[in-house]
Design a protein around this motif. Structure first.
Motif, PDB file in Angstrom:
ATOM      1  N   THR A 138       0.818  -1.208   0.000  1.00  0.00           N
ATOM      2  CA  THR A 138       0.000   0.000   0.000  1.00  0.00           C
ATOM      3  C   THR A 138       0.854   1.262   0.000  1.00  0.00           C
ATOM      4  O   THR A 138       0.557   2.217  -0.714  1.00  0.00           O
ATOM      5  CB  THR A 138      -0.945   0.001   1.215  1.00  0.00           C
ATOM      6  N   ARG A 139       1.908   1.272   0.767  1.00  0.00           N
ATOM      7  CA  ARG A 139       2.757   2.474   0.850  1.00  0.00           C
ATOM      8  C   ARG A 139       3.361   2.795  -0.515  1.00  0.00           C
ATOM      9  O   ARG A 139       3.402   3.945  -0.925  1.00  0.00           O
ATOM     10  CB  ARG A 139       3.862   2.290   1.889  1.00  0.00           C
ATOM     11  N   GLU A 140       3.804   1.767  -1.239  1.00  0.00           N
ATOM     12  CA  GLU A 140       4.367   1.986  -2.569  1.00  0.00           C
ATOM     13  C   GLU A 140       3.314   2.589  -3.503  1.00  0.00           C
ATOM     14  O   GLU A 140       3.593   3.517  -4.251  1.00  0.00           O
ATOM     15  CB  GLU A 140       4.895   0.677  -3.160  1.00  0.00           C
ATOM     16  N   THR A 141       2.090   2.064  -3.431  1.00  0.00           N
ATOM     17  CA  THR A 141       1.013   2.566  -4.271  1.00  0.00           C
ATOM     18  C   THR A 141       0.667   4.005  -3.921  1.00  0.00           C
ATOM     19  O   THR A 141       0.551   4.852  -4.785  1.00  0.00           O
ATOM     20  CB  THR A 141      -0.249   1.700  -4.116  1.00  0.00           C
ATOM     21  N   GLU A 142       0.492   4.277  -2.631  1.00  0.00           N
ATOM     22  CA  GLU A 142       0.002   5.575  -2.188  1.00  0.00           C
ATOM     23  C   GLU A 142       1.058   6.674  -2.143  1.00  0.00           C
ATOM     24  O   GLU A 142       0.716   7.842  -2.260  1.00  0.00           O
ATOM     25  CB  GLU A 142      -0.671   5.436  -0.832  1.00  0.00           C
ATOM     26  N   GLU A 143       2.317   6.313  -1.951  1.00  0.00           N
ATOM     27  CA  GLU A 143       3.334   7.347  -1.803  1.00  0.00           C
ATOM     28  C   GLU A 143       4.565   7.141  -2.678  1.00  0.00           C
ATOM     29  O   GLU A 143       5.446   7.988  -2.700  1.00  0.00           O
ATOM     30  CB  GLU A 143       3.756   7.434  -0.338  1.00  0.00           C
ATOM     31  N   GLY A 144       4.598   6.043  -3.404  1.00  0.00           N
ATOM     32  CA  GLY A 144       5.759   5.735  -4.235  1.00  0.00           C
ATOM     33  C   GLY A 144       5.844   6.599  -5.479  1.00  0.00           C
ATOM     34  O   GLY A 144       4.935   7.358  -5.813  1.00  0.00           O
ATOM     35  N   ASP A 145       6.958   6.452  -6.180  1.00  0.00           N
ATOM     36  CA  ASP A 145       7.194   7.261  -7.372  1.00  0.00           C
ATOM     37  C   ASP A 145       7.047   6.457  -8.664  1.00  0.00           C
ATOM     38  O   ASP A 145       7.573   6.833  -9.701  1.00  0.00           O
ATOM     39  CB  ASP A 145       8.563   7.938  -7.307  1.00  0.00           C
ATOM     40  N   ARG A 146       6.319   5.337  -8.618  1.00  0.00           N
ATOM     41  CA  ARG A 146       6.101   4.500  -9.793  1.00  0.00           C
ATOM     42  C   ARG A 146       4.606   4.352 -10.058  1.00  0.00           C
ATOM     43  O   ARG A 146       3.811   4.242  -9.138  1.00  0.00           O
ATOM     44  CB  ARG A 146       6.706   3.098  -9.607  1.00  0.00           C
ATOM     45  N   LEU A 147       4.266   4.313 -11.348  1.00  0.00           N
ATOM     46  CA  LEU A 147       2.880   4.083 -11.723  1.00  0.00           C
ATOM     47  C   LEU A 147       2.538   2.620 -11.487  1.00  0.00           C
ATOM     48  O   LEU A 147       3.153   1.723 -12.071  1.00  0.00           O
ATOM     49  CB  LEU A 147       2.649   4.451 -13.194  1.00  0.00           C
ATOM     50  N   VAL A 170      -4.145  14.633 -24.706  1.00  0.00           N
ATOM     51  CA  VAL A 170      -3.889  14.679 -23.265  1.00  0.00           C
ATOM     52  C   VAL A 170      -2.720  15.623 -22.985  1.00  0.00           C
ATOM     53  O   VAL A 170      -1.621  15.439 -23.500  1.00  0.00           O
ATOM     54  CB  VAL A 170      -3.601  13.261 -22.713  1.00  0.00           C
ATOM     55  N   ILE A 171      -2.981  16.620 -22.167  1.00  0.00           N
ATOM     56  CA  ILE A 171      -1.986  17.609 -21.769  1.00  0.00           C
ATOM     57  C   ILE A 171      -1.286  17.163 -20.488  1.00  0.00           C
ATOM     58  O   ILE A 171      -0.086  17.346 -20.321  1.00  0.00           O
ATOM     59  CB  ILE A 171      -2.643  18.992 -21.537  1.00  0.00           C
ATOM     60  N   GLU A 172      -2.055  16.565 -19.599  1.00  0.00           N
ATOM     61  CA  GLU A 172      -1.512  16.078 -18.329  1.00  0.00           C
ATOM     62  C   GLU A 172      -2.358  14.906 -17.874  1.00  0.00           C
ATOM     63  O   GLU A 172      -3.574  14.903 -18.058  1.00  0.00           O
ATOM     64  CB  GLU A 172      -1.555  17.185 -17.267  1.00  0.00           C
ATOM     65  N   LEU A 173      -1.713  13.894 -17.293  1.00  0.00           N
ATOM     66  CA  LEU A 173      -2.411  12.742 -16.750  1.00  0.00           C
ATOM     67  C   LEU A 173      -1.980  12.585 -15.300  1.00  0.00           C
ATOM     68  O   LEU A 173      -0.783  12.479 -15.017  1.00  0.00           O
ATOM     69  CB  LEU A 173      -2.072  11.482 -17.556  1.00  0.00           C
ATOM     70  N   ARG A 174      -2.946  12.614 -14.410  1.00  0.00           N
ATOM     71  CA  ARG A 174      -2.676  12.432 -12.982  1.00  0.00           C
ATOM     72  C   ARG A 174      -3.359  11.174 -12.484  1.00  0.00           C
ATOM     73  O   ARG A 174      -4.408  10.779 -12.992  1.00  0.00           O
ATOM     74  CB  ARG A 174      -3.200  13.624 -12.165  1.00  0.00           C
ATOM     75  N   VAL A 175      -2.740  10.577 -11.477  1.00  0.00           N
ATOM     76  CA  VAL A 175      -3.299   9.390 -10.850  1.00  0.00           C
ATOM     77  C   VAL A 175      -3.609   9.739  -9.393  1.00  0.00           C
ATOM     78  O   VAL A 175      -2.885  10.529  -8.775  1.00  0.00           O
ATOM     79  CB  VAL A 175      -2.311   8.191 -10.964  1.00  0.00           C
TER      80      VAL A 175
END
Length: 162
Positions: free
Chosen positions: A13-22, A87-92
């Motif tokens: 969960t930490r990797e998903t919520e705060e990590g730097d990878r999609l 697409v100009i910007e894509l956010r997750v």
């Protein structure tokens, strides 16, 4: 596109919520929610879904691709109408189960298959008890194109004809 997996699963969960990878978290149907907003003014244009291939194509091409739940297939926004989305910007989002895209519309500028700029062209009145007769209010300047002229026949409301 390659046959290799598009995205690696998150280790925790930490990797998903705060990590730097999609690390997109697809639902049980293999989809994430995708919201398209106008890059010019932030208006919500549409909400759709993406499977891994649609998300990968969107990232790779810079053009919005989606997965149609009603048709059960991948589609590029505007492939039949010309109303494509660059697409100009894509956010997750924090748990990576939804994306928001800032887009520029091509063609008439309409994102909705009904001819309106936004799929959210009606407002629900607040402050009264809902009834089956609750009337919606149109909140835009009207249709930007004639769906009959673009698609040939009216598109059923549950089958987007983009």
């Amino acid at each position: 596109m390659s046959d290799a997996p598009y995205f690696a699963p998150a280790a925790d969960t930490r990797e998903t919520e705060e990590g730097d990878r999609l690390r997109p978290k697809f639902d049980a149907s293999g989809l994430v929610t995708a919201v398209a907003v106008a890059a010019s003014d932030g208006e919500v244009l549409m909400v759709a879904h993406m499977n891994a291939e649609a998300l990968a194509l969107t990232i790779e091409t810079g053009e919005a691709h989606y997965y149609s739940r009603s048709r059960g297939k991948l589609w590029k926004k505007g492939e039949s109408s010309g109303h494509t989305q660059r697409v100009i910007e894509l956010r997750v989002d924090c748990d990576q189960d939804a994306v928001v895209m800032r887009v520029e519309m091509a063609g008439t500028g309409a994102a909705c298959h009904t001819g309106h700029r936004s799929c959210f062209f009606r407002s629900v009145p607040l402050g009264a008890r809902p009834t089956p007769e609750l009337a919606l209010t149109v909140n835009d300047a009207g249709k930007l194109f004639d769906p009959q002229a673009v698609y040939g026949t009216p598109a059923p409301s549950d089958t987007p004809r983009f």
